[in-house]
Every structure is written in C-alpha cells, then in structure tokens.
Design a protein around this motif. Structure first.
Motif, PDB file in Angstrom:
ATOM      1  N   ALA A  25      -6.899   1.635   4.142  1.00 53.63           N
ATOM      2  CA  ALA A  25      -6.448   0.620   3.185  1.00 53.63           C
ATOM      3  C   ALA A  25      -6.333  -0.743   3.866  1.00 53.63           C
ATOM      4  N   PHE A  26      -5.811  -0.759   5.096  1.00 58.25           N
ATOM      5  CA  PHE A  26      -5.684  -2.028   5.824  1.00 58.25           C
ATOM      6  C   PHE A  26      -7.057  -2.647   6.085  1.00 58.25           C
ATOM      7  N   ALA A  27      -8.010  -1.837   6.535  1.00 59.69           N
ATOM      8  CA  ALA A  27      -9.358  -2.362   6.796  1.00 59.69           C
ATOM      9  C   ALA A  27      -9.968  -2.942   5.520  1.00 59.69           C
ATOM     10  N   ALA A  28      -9.737  -2.261   4.404  1.00 61.04           N
ATOM     11  CA  ALA A  28     -10.291  -2.747   3.132  1.00 61.04           C
ATOM     12  C   ALA A  28      -9.675  -4.087   2.741  1.00 61.04           C
ATOM     13  N   ILE A  29      -8.360  -4.206   2.807  1.00 66.03           N
ATOM     14  CA  ILE A  29      -7.744  -5.460   2.366  1.00 66.03           C
ATOM     15  C   ILE A  29      -7.956  -6.571   3.384  1.00 66.03           C
ATOM     16  N   ARG A  30      -8.029  -6.232   4.646  1.00 60.98           N
ATOM     17  CA  ARG A  30      -8.306  -7.268   5.654  1.00 60.98           C
ATOM     18  C   ARG A  30      -9.667  -7.911   5.390  1.00 60.98           C
ATOM     19  N   SER A  31     -10.635  -7.110   4.985  1.00 64.08           N
ATOM     20  CA  SER A  31     -11.979  -7.661   4.754  1.00 64.08           C
ATOM     21  C   SER A  31     -12.136  -8.302   3.377  1.00 64.08           C
ATOM     22  N   ARG A  32     -11.288  -7.932   2.404  1.00 69.97           N
ATOM     23  CA  ARG A  32     -11.456  -8.423   1.036  1.00 69.97           C
ATOM     24  C   ARG A  32     -10.325  -9.316   0.552  1.00 69.97           C
ATOM     25  N   TYR A  33      -9.335  -9.602   1.397  1.00 67.28           N
ATOM     26  CA  TYR A  33      -8.197 -10.410   0.976  1.00 67.28           C
ATOM     27  C   TYR A  33      -8.660 -11.764   0.444  1.00 67.28           C
ATOM     28  N   ALA A  34      -8.115 -12.144  -0.700  1.00 62.88           N
ATOM     29  CA  ALA A  34      -8.333 -13.472  -1.266  1.00 62.88           C
ATOM     30  C   ALA A  34      -7.027 -13.865  -1.940  1.00 62.88           C
ATOM     31  N   ALA A  41      -4.803  -3.194  -1.025  1.00 64.96           N
ATOM     32  CA  ALA A  41      -5.850  -2.172  -1.099  1.00 64.96           C
ATOM     33  C   ALA A  41      -5.169  -0.818  -0.999  1.00 64.96           C
ATOM     34  N   ALA A  42      -5.789   0.178  -1.608  1.00 68.59           N
ATOM     35  CA  ALA A  42      -5.258   1.542  -1.568  1.00 68.59           C
ATOM     36  C   ALA A  42      -6.356   2.499  -1.142  1.00 68.59           C
ATOM     37  N   ALA A  43      -5.928   3.603  -0.553  1.00 76.66           N
ATOM     38  CA  ALA A  43      -6.844   4.662  -0.141  1.00 76.66           C
ATOM     39  C   ALA A  43      -6.278   5.997  -0.618  1.00 76.66           C
ATOM     40  N   ILE A  44      -7.132   6.815  -1.197  1.00 79.94           N
ATOM     41  CA  ILE A  44      -6.773   8.165  -1.627  1.00 79.94           C
ATOM     42  C   ILE A  44      -7.680   9.132  -0.885  1.00 79.94           C
ATOM     43  N   ILE A  45      -7.096  10.213  -0.372  1.00 79.21           N
ATOM     44  CA  ILE A  45      -7.893  11.245   0.274  1.00 79.21           C
ATOM     45  C   ILE A  45      -7.923  12.476  -0.622  1.00 79.21           C
ATOM     46  N   ASP A  46      -9.090  13.098  -0.703  1.00 83.88           N
ATOM     47  CA  ASP A  46      -9.221  14.299  -1.526  1.00 83.88           C
ATOM     48  C   ASP A  46      -9.227  15.546  -0.643  1.00 83.88           C
ATOM     49  N   ALA A  47      -9.279  16.712  -1.270  1.00 84.48           N
ATOM     50  CA  ALA A  47      -9.218  17.979  -0.543  1.00 84.48           C
ATOM     51  C   ALA A  47     -10.421  18.191   0.371  1.00 84.48           C
ATOM     52  N   ALA A  86      -3.409  12.693  -1.093  1.00 80.48           N
ATOM     53  CA  ALA A  86      -2.445  11.660  -0.691  1.00 80.48           C
ATOM     54  C   ALA A  86      -3.008  10.270  -0.962  1.00 80.48           C
ATOM     55  N   VAL A  87      -2.078   9.317  -1.075  1.00 77.62           N
ATOM     56  CA  VAL A  87      -2.428   7.919  -1.347  1.00 77.62           C
ATOM     57  C   VAL A  87      -1.604   7.002  -0.454  1.00 77.62           C
ATOM     58  N   ALA A  88      -2.196   5.890  -0.076  1.00 76.86           N
ATOM     59  CA  ALA A  88      -1.478   4.844   0.663  1.00 76.86           C
ATOM     60  C   ALA A  88      -1.972   3.497   0.179  1.00 76.86           C
ATOM     61  N   ALA A  89      -1.071   2.516   0.177  1.00 74.57           N
ATOM     62  CA  ALA A  89      -1.438   1.152  -0.201  1.00 74.57           C
ATOM     63  C   ALA A  89      -0.894   0.188   0.847  1.00 74.57           C
ATOM     64  N   VAL A  90      -1.667  -0.847   1.131  1.00 74.36           N
ATOM     65  CA  VAL A  90      -1.277  -1.848   2.122  1.00 74.36           C
ATOM     66  C   VAL A  90      -1.388  -3.227   1.497  1.00 74.36           C
ATOM     67  N   ARG A  91      -0.328  -4.009   1.660  1.00 75.24           N
ATOM     68  CA  ARG A  91      -0.277  -5.396   1.176  1.00 75.24           C
ATOM     69  C   ARG A  91      -0.555  -6.333   2.346  1.00 75.24           C
ATOM     70  N   TYR A  92      -1.496  -7.232   2.151  1.00 74.12           N
ATOM     71  CA  TYR A  92      -1.841  -8.228   3.162  1.00 74.12           C
ATOM     72  C   TYR A  92      -0.997  -9.478   2.930  1.00 74.12           C
ATOM     73  N   PRO A  93      -0.490 -10.091   3.989  1.00 78.34           N
ATOM     74  CA  PRO A  93       0.380 -11.264   3.791  1.00 78.34           C
ATOM     75  C   PRO A  93      -0.399 -12.506   3.359  1.00 78.34           C
ATOM     76  N   LYS A  94       0.280 -13.337   2.558  1.00 74.45           N
ATOM     77  CA  LYS A  94      -0.287 -14.627   2.186  1.00 74.45           C
ATOM     78  C   LYS A  94      -0.300 -15.523   3.418  1.00 74.45           C
ATOM     79  N   PRO A  95      -1.157 -16.530   3.461  1.00 70.05           N
ATOM     80  CA  PRO A  95      -1.209 -17.421   4.633  1.00 70.05           C
ATOM     81  C   PRO A  95       0.128 -18.098   4.937  1.00 70.05           C
ATOM     82  N   THR A  96       0.976 -18.270   3.934  1.00 71.42           N
ATOM     83  CA  THR A  96       2.269 -18.928   4.140  1.00 71.42           C
ATOM     84  C   THR A  96       3.352 -17.964   4.620  1.00 71.42           C
ATOM     85  N   GLU A  97       3.079 -16.674   4.632  1.00 75.10           N
ATOM     86  CA  GLU A  97       4.074 -15.680   5.034  1.00 75.10           C
ATOM     87  C   GLU A  97       3.982 -15.391   6.525  1.00 75.10           C
ATOM     88  N   THR A  98       5.116 -15.135   7.120  1.00 74.66           N
ATOM     89  CA  THR A  98       5.144 -14.815   8.550  1.00 74.66           C
ATOM     90  C   THR A  98       5.207 -13.320   8.801  1.00 74.66           C
TER      91      THR A  98
END
Length: 154
Positions: A25-34, A41-47, A86-98
């Motif tokens: 999820a982090f790799a996805a949002i790092r590359s697609r953050y706008a 971004a979220a990631a789900i894994i199947d059986a 299972a599922v996981a979601a990762v939030r990428y920080p805005k440029p103004t956030e520390t």
C-alpha cells in the motif's frame, strides 16, 4: 527546497502478512500521491497470496469520492473468487504535514462494505505500539445485516 523522504510504515508490523500489505500500500501511494486527489492506497491479500491494490480517488463532492479499500476490493473481485484474507491502508502525508506515512483503519463505510464481501477479513491497525492484524468484524461489532443476500459466515 525538496521534501524529505517519507518512510515506509511497514517495519512497525510484526506480522509478515501485515508487513507485506503495508509495504504494498505504501509503494502504491508513494508512486501515485497527488495532493487533494489521491492520499490513501490499500492492499488486500487473497487466499492464493495475491495482492490487490486500490487508490483513494477524491472528488469535489465528497460523497462521490471512492475509498482505497473499495478500489482494492473491486480489483480483487475482478481478479479472483478466492477468499480475501487481510487488508491494509496507508495514508501519505500532505506536503505541509511533518508526520510520516501512516497506517489507517478502514472507515465505517468500508468496514461495512468489506464485511459484506469478506466476513472473515482481518485489517491492519496501529495500536500506538505496533501495527497488528485484527478481525475486521471486531472493529464493527454491530454490523448492519440486511436481507438482500443470504447470510455468510466468517
């Protein structure tokens, strides 16, 4: 002035599945953050151990926005009928956030949606000490159960 690198929150996961999902999820949002468009971004894994990704798609009218978990669920169901684990979601920080990137739990609407399609699903949550996998049903103890579909068991 360039922005400092944003760290992957996956190392705070002790469970290997959680770490794998958070890293994806982090790799996805790092590359697609706008900013004001895609922040989670979220990631789900199947059986079958396949990972399905989803991207938060914001909208001018908030109700029209699509959560990353809903996108990942849709991607999973397009690709397979295998049970979702299972599922996981990762939030990428805005440029103004520390703050750095962080693991976020599914919102209430996504909890309902995910449990409709995967009653046994677990979610990665940050309990302030570490990121852990918990049964999603435990985050929504009084889920709405309608009569549209036959009941499913975890």
């Amino acid at each position: 002035m360039s922005r400092p690198a944003v760290e992957d929150p996956a190392p705070q996961c002790t469970d290997p599945t959680a770490r794998l999902l958070v890293a994806a999820a982090f790799a996805a949002i790092r590359s697609r953050y706008a900013e004001a468009r895609h922040q989670i971004a979220a990631a789900i894994i199947d059986a079958d151990q396949r990972i399905h990704l989803g991207l938060h798609v914001d909208a001018m009218v908030g109700r029209a926005a699509v959560c990353a978990e809903a996108g990942a669920l849709s991607a999973a169901r397009l690709a397979t009928d295998a049970p979702l684990i299972a599922v996981a979601a990762v939030r990428y920080p805005k440029p103004t956030e520390t703050c750095g990137a962080r693991i976020v739990p599914p919102c209430g609407l996504c909890r309902e949606l995910l449990l409709d399609h995967a009653p046994g699903l677990r979610a990665v949550v940050d309990d302030d000490r570490q990121a852990v996998l918990v049964p999603l049903a435990g985050l929504l103890p009084h889920k709405y159960v309608g009569t549209k579909w036959p009941p499913t068991r975890p």
